[in-house]
Design a protein around this motif. Structure first.
Motif, PDB file in Angstrom:
ATOM      1  N   ALA A   1      -5.206  -3.969  -6.071  1.00  0.00           N
ATOM      2  CA  ALA A   1      -4.720  -3.079  -5.021  1.00  0.00           C
ATOM      3  C   ALA A   1      -4.372  -1.687  -5.532  1.00  0.00           C
ATOM      4  N   SER A   2      -4.035  -1.550  -6.823  1.00  0.00           N
ATOM      5  CA  SER A   2      -3.531  -0.253  -7.295  1.00  0.00           C
ATOM      6  C   SER A   2      -4.162   0.255  -8.573  1.00  0.00           C
ATOM      7  N   ILE A   3      -5.122  -0.458  -9.153  1.00  0.00           N
ATOM      8  CA  ILE A   3      -5.678   0.025 -10.408  1.00  0.00           C
ATOM      9  C   ILE A   3      -6.370   1.375 -10.235  1.00  0.00           C
ATOM     10  N   GLY A   4      -6.867   1.667  -9.056  1.00  0.00           N
ATOM     11  CA  GLY A   4      -7.525   2.942  -8.836  1.00  0.00           C
ATOM     12  C   GLY A   4      -6.604   4.144  -8.891  1.00  0.00           C
TER      13      GLY A   4
ATOM     14  N   VAL B   1      -4.437   4.903 -11.238  1.00  0.00           N
ATOM     15  CA  VAL B   1      -3.978   5.289 -12.577  1.00  0.00           C
ATOM     16  C   VAL B   1      -4.389   6.710 -12.954  1.00  0.00           C
ATOM     17  N   ASP B   2      -5.472   7.208 -12.391  1.00  0.00           N
ATOM     18  CA  ASP B   2      -5.847   8.587 -12.671  1.00  0.00           C
ATOM     19  C   ASP B   2      -6.045   9.362 -11.370  1.00  0.00           C
ATOM     20  N   GLY B   3      -5.200   9.040 -10.389  1.00  0.00           N
ATOM     21  CA  GLY B   3      -5.211   9.751  -9.118  1.00  0.00           C
ATOM     22  C   GLY B   3      -4.245  10.915  -9.126  1.00  0.00           C
ATOM     23  N   HIS B   4      -3.460  11.041  -8.069  1.00  0.00           N
ATOM     24  CA  HIS B   4      -2.513  12.153  -7.967  1.00  0.00           C
ATOM     25  C   HIS B   4      -1.508  12.113  -9.115  1.00  0.00           C
ATOM     26  N   TYR B   5      -1.075  13.283  -9.558  1.00  0.00           N
ATOM     27  CA  TYR B   5      -0.184  13.370 -10.724  1.00  0.00           C
ATOM     28  C   TYR B   5       1.120  12.612 -10.542  1.00  0.00           C
ATOM     29  N   MET B   6       1.588  12.476  -9.318  1.00  0.00           N
ATOM     30  CA  MET B   6       2.820  11.725  -9.104  1.00  0.00           C
ATOM     31  C   MET B   6       2.677  10.250  -9.493  1.00  0.00           C
ATOM     32  N   GLY B   7       1.455   9.765  -9.551  1.00  0.00           N
ATOM     33  CA  GLY B   7       1.217   8.426 -10.067  1.00  0.00           C
ATOM     34  C   GLY B   7       0.604   8.434 -11.444  1.00  0.00           C
ATOM     35  N   SER B   8      -0.315   9.361 -11.685  1.00  0.00           N
ATOM     36  CA  SER B   8      -1.077   9.318 -12.939  1.00  0.00           C
ATOM     37  C   SER B   8      -0.232   9.631 -14.156  1.00  0.00           C
TER      38      SER B   8
ATOM     39  N   LEU C   1       5.153   2.491  -5.290  1.00  0.00           N
ATOM     40  CA  LEU C   1       4.644   1.198  -4.835  1.00  0.00           C
ATOM     41  C   LEU C   1       3.347   0.798  -5.538  1.00  0.00           C
ATOM     42  N   ASP C   2       2.567   1.779  -6.004  1.00  0.00           N
ATOM     43  CA  ASP C   2       1.436   1.416  -6.857  1.00  0.00           C
ATOM     44  C   ASP C   2       1.939   0.765  -8.142  1.00  0.00           C
TER      45      ASP C   2
ATOM     46  N   SER D   1       0.846  -1.200   0.000  1.00  0.00           N
ATOM     47  CA  SER D   1       0.000   0.000   0.000  1.00  0.00           C
ATOM     48  C   SER D   1       0.875   1.242   0.000  1.00  0.00           C
ATOM     49  N   VAL D   2       0.323   2.326  -0.500  1.00  0.00           N
ATOM     50  CA  VAL D   2       1.036   3.595  -0.620  1.00  0.00           C
ATOM     51  C   VAL D   2       0.622   4.509   0.532  1.00  0.00           C
ATOM     52  N   THR D   3       1.592   4.987   1.268  1.00  0.00           N
ATOM     53  CA  THR D   3       1.300   5.850   2.416  1.00  0.00           C
ATOM     54  C   THR D   3       1.024   7.290   2.020  1.00  0.00           C
ATOM     55  N   ASP D   4       1.604   7.743   0.885  1.00  0.00           N
ATOM     56  CA  ASP D   4       1.427   9.127   0.468  1.00  0.00           C
ATOM     57  C   ASP D   4       1.498   9.201  -1.056  1.00  0.00           C
TER      58      ASP D   4
END
Length: 327
Positions: free
Chosen positions: A298-301, A303-310, A263-264, A251-254
């Protein structure tokens, strides 16, 4: 499953940032004031998506989705933007950056490998000349892999951009279609570097990793060995229970912290590796698929979240989706 609705979600996410210049993280060697340039000046085609490699593999995502869903609402936008981006002048500028005296190690090996994947995908779009325009740099980067492997005395196992096995998976896939000798050289290196691995009990995951050192190596071995040879290697390397006991979703803490957001990517890249190898493991395939599905969920959600991941996760989600048995 990858249907048109979910493909549209991935495409809209990537379209929102491949031409977004800022924020931008650059790795740029300067010899003087004249080398202080903006991202767009350095990289006229791949200046978006926060960093060069993310822009490249986001373009791979877009072209792949355009091919799979040519009648989707996003397909025309992808083609139009690609026509404006993949111009001769822009791509000559990209190649010029790599041929600078200071440019030889830029994006090696991660960005190199993703560029080869982009070229391979572009070649599947017969209605456009994108592949012809990308080809000079693809050939340049492919040629760079040979001396790189010659001097890489030890594979790099870290779960970040320097990971050897991940890059070689993509480069080997490209080589099988476009450069047989390169594919053969990668297969030989894989056997020397990863063939002897047994009883894996490594220290993973690291706190900012987005790749699994052992699963990227496992995927590479599945590419370079026949099914029987790979199954024997798998039993020797991972027949000790590590997958079931230790390989659990994280899981990603931040999600706003770019390193923590990695980690995503680990969850999604593990899902890709596991789904891709499952078909070659008749004795373990169903169990491996179940582990893959837990990681994907666990992490597909993200993909279009915060820019650091999206700005990058959609590519790894797409890899995992394409490796699914239902794809």
């Amino acid at each position: 499953m990858l249907d048109e609705a979910f493909a549209g979600r991935l495409a809209r996410t990537a379209l929102s940032h491949v031409a977004r210049e800022y924020p931008n993280s650059i790795a740029h060697v300067m010899q003087g004031d004249a080398d202080a340039l903006t991202p767009r000046q350095m990289h006229p085609a791949f200046f978006g998506s926060f960093d060069w490699h993310s822009c490249v593999h986001s373009w791979w995502t877009l072209l792949t989705l355009r091919r799979l869903f040519p009648d989707s609402p996003e397909a025309a936008s992808i083609a139009a933007l690609a026509d404006r981006t993949f111009t001769a002048g822009n791509l000559e500028g990209e190649l010029a950056y790599f041929t600078r005296p200071e440019g030889g190690g830029f994006e090696r090996p991660y960005g190199w490998a993703w560029f080869l994947a982009l070229h391979a995908e572009a070649a599947r779009h017969a209605d456009r000349d994108w592949a012809d325009r990308l080809a000079p740099m693809a050939r340049h980067l492919a040629a760079g892999f040979r001396p790189y492997l010659t001097k890489l005395a030890f594979p790099i196992y870290t779960g970040t951009h320097f990971n050897t096995a991940f890059a070689l998976v993509l480069a080997h896939d490209w080589g099988r279609e476009h450069d047989g000798p390169l594919a053969d050289a990668i297969a030989a290196y894989a056997e020397d570097a990863f063939g002897p691995v047994t009883d894996y009990r490594g220290w993973e995951p690291g706190g900012d990793e987005f790749l699994s050192p052992i699963l990227t190596a496992t995927l590479l071995m599945s590419r370079v060995r026949d099914q029987g040879g790979f199954a024997r290697w798998f039993d020797g390397a991972l027949g000790n229970g590590w997958l079931v006991e230790t390989c659990q979703p994280v899981s990603v803490t931040d999600p706003a912290d770019g390193k923590m957001a990695h980690l995503d990517g680990l969850n999604l890249s593990r899902a890709w590796c596991l789904r891709a190898i499952a078909a070659g493991l008749p004795d373990h395939g169903e169990a491996v698929q179940r582990i893959a599905d837990r990681h994907f969920a666990a992490s597909i959600g993200a993909v279009d979240g915060h820019y650091m991941g999206s700005h990058w996760l959609a590519s790894f989600a797409l890899l995992a989706l394409l490796a699914s048995p239902e794809a």
